[in-house]
Design a protein around this motif. Structure first.
Motif, PDB file in Angstrom:
ATOM      1  N   ASP A  36      -4.839  -0.859  -6.430  1.00 23.30           N
ATOM      2  CA  ASP A  36      -4.240  -0.868  -5.097  1.00 23.30           C
ATOM      3  C   ASP A  36      -5.322  -0.765  -4.027  1.00 23.30           C
ATOM      4  OD1 ASP A  36      -5.016   1.792  -5.028  1.00 23.30           O
ATOM      5  OD2 ASP A  36      -2.994   2.567  -5.402  1.00 23.30           O
ATOM      6  N   SER A  37      -4.911  -0.461  -2.817  1.00 23.58           N
ATOM      7  CA  SER A  37      -5.852  -0.449  -1.697  1.00 23.58           C
ATOM      8  C   SER A  37      -6.933   0.623  -1.822  1.00 23.58           C
ATOM      9  CB  SER A  37      -5.093  -0.247  -0.379  1.00 23.58           C
ATOM     10  OG  SER A  37      -4.426   1.005  -0.385  1.00 23.58           O
ATOM     11  N   THR A  38      -6.710   1.600  -2.684  1.00 22.43           N
ATOM     12  CA  THR A  38      -7.708   2.657  -2.875  1.00 22.43           C
ATOM     13  C   THR A  38      -8.664   2.349  -4.029  1.00 22.43           C
ATOM     14  OG1 THR A  38      -6.361   3.941  -4.444  1.00 22.43           O
ATOM     15  CG2 THR A  38      -5.995   4.336  -2.085  1.00 22.43           C
ATOM     16  N   ASP A  82      -1.557  -4.360  -7.464  1.00 24.11           N
ATOM     17  CA  ASP A  82      -0.342  -3.789  -6.888  1.00 24.11           C
ATOM     18  C   ASP A  82       0.043  -4.619  -5.661  1.00 24.11           C
ATOM     19  OD1 ASP A  82       1.641  -2.341  -5.609  1.00 24.11           O
ATOM     20  OD2 ASP A  82       0.624  -0.405  -5.811  1.00 24.11           O
ATOM     21  N   GLU A  84       2.485  -4.375  -3.634  1.00 21.21           N
ATOM     22  CA  GLU A  84       3.003  -3.621  -2.493  1.00 21.21           C
ATOM     23  C   GLU A  84       1.900  -2.937  -1.690  1.00 21.21           C
ATOM     24  OE1 GLU A  84       6.017  -1.321  -4.840  1.00 21.21           O
ATOM     25  OE2 GLU A  84       7.273  -1.924  -3.153  1.00 21.21           O
ATOM     26  N   ASN A  85       0.755  -2.782  -2.338  1.00 23.95           N
ATOM     27  CA  ASN A  85      -0.355  -2.085  -1.688  1.00 23.95           C
ATOM     28  C   ASN A  85      -1.655  -2.761  -2.123  1.00 23.95           C
ATOM     29  OD1 ASN A  85      -1.839  -0.185  -0.259  1.00 23.95           O
ATOM     30  ND2 ASN A  85      -1.712   1.362  -1.863  1.00 23.95           N
ATOM     31  N   ARG A  86      -1.771  -4.023  -1.750  1.00 22.17           N
ATOM     32  CA  ARG A  86      -2.865  -4.849  -2.257  1.00 22.17           C
ATOM     33  C   ARG A  86      -4.229  -4.387  -1.731  1.00 22.17           C
ATOM     34  NH1 ARG A  86       1.077  -8.689  -0.898  1.00 22.17           N
ATOM     35  NH2 ARG A  86       0.054  -9.188   1.068  1.00 22.17           N
TER      36      ARG A  86
END
Length: 273
Positions: A36-38, A82, A84-86
């Motif tokens: 995800d973005s993290t 992910d 939803e949170n690319r």
């Protein structure tokens, strides 16, 4: 003796024999968590072949099935994203179109699910995903061309509060007819092929959604489609990519209600960016 006779027996199509061998050697893998973005990016273009997918995207699932069926899990690393949170680096460093699936191979990134299925079939070892028979190859292209129309007919019926319309029945009947063309196996081209891979992720979703939300059994009165689903669910390369049907349905209702279908809509968002 008997063993030699078995070896020389060519009654079983070679693709089917290869498929059996592939199935016998299938090893389940521990699936990595979605990035995800993290998440930090992998070491892109370091020589590793990577298949970027999403676990909920039917388009990405096509390439995942092809990878598994070819038996090249060790050669093509799975990198789930992910949706939803690319992660920002995916668009910046991997695929400027921000689409999944993508294949990182030989320091290049390629996209579009059906193109990738063909690419994986051509450039990696394992059972062939397209038979040599010219008639079957031609029919394969016809069915691949029809896939978008089929999906449109099915998805268009989802938001409606009305009963399932004739377009859905006609689309499913067309598949039933297609499954009757070759009688040397239960799949679209007889043996399992890239055509089955193209349709499988969508049928998986449609069967659950229409049954649970519309009280409509897509297999009723369609024995060929019924058998196709049964045989498909015996192929480990496919079943290992399946999501829990109730999980997909729950996500659908939670995020969009019945107006949109979770896995498809998120993919569509990426394709339209």
């Amino acid at each position: 003796g008997a063993l030699r006779a078995k070896v020389l027996d060519t009654s079983e199509p070679l693709p089917m024999a290869a498929a059996a061998a592939a199935a016998a050697g299938f090893a389940k893998e521990v699936l990595p968590p979605s990035l995800d973005s993290t998440s930090k990016p992998p070491a892109i273009f370091d020589g590793t072949t990577r298949l970027y997918i999403s676990y909920v995207c039917p388009y990405a699932q096509r390439t995942w099935i092809a990878r598994n069926y070819k038996g090249v899990q060790e050669k093509i690393k799975l990198v789930p994203i992910d949706l939803e949170n690319r992660p920002a680096w995916y668009k910046e460093k991997v695929n400027p179109a921000n689409k999944v699936p993508s294949l990182e191979h030989n320091n290049k990134v390629k996209g579009e699910s059906l193109d990738l299925v063909k690419y994986i079939d051509k450039y990696f070892e394992g059972p062939a995903l397209l038979p040599d028979d010219p008639a079957k190859q031609q029919f394969a292209e016809e069915l691949l061309s029809y896939n978008d129309s089929f999906n449109k007919a099915m998805y268009s019926a989802m938001p409606s509060n009305r009963d399932v319309d004739d377009d859905v029945g006609a689309a499913l009947d067309k598949l039933e007819d297609a499954l009757s063309k070759f009688d040397d196996g239960p799949f679209f081209l007889g043996q399992f092929s890239l055509v089955d891979i193209a349709y499988a992720p969508f049928i998986e979703r449609f069967q659950t959604f229409f049954e649970e939300v519309k009280n409509y059994d897509i297999t009723k009165g369609r024995p060929k489609l019924t058998l196709w689903i049964e045989e498909l669910n015996k192929i480990d390369a496919y079943t290992h990519t399946r999501r829990d049907p109730q999980e997909l349905l729950m996500r659908t209702k939670k995020r969009f209600g019945v107006k949109y279908y979770y896995g498809f809509s998120l993919c569509l968002q990426i394709y339209m960016l």
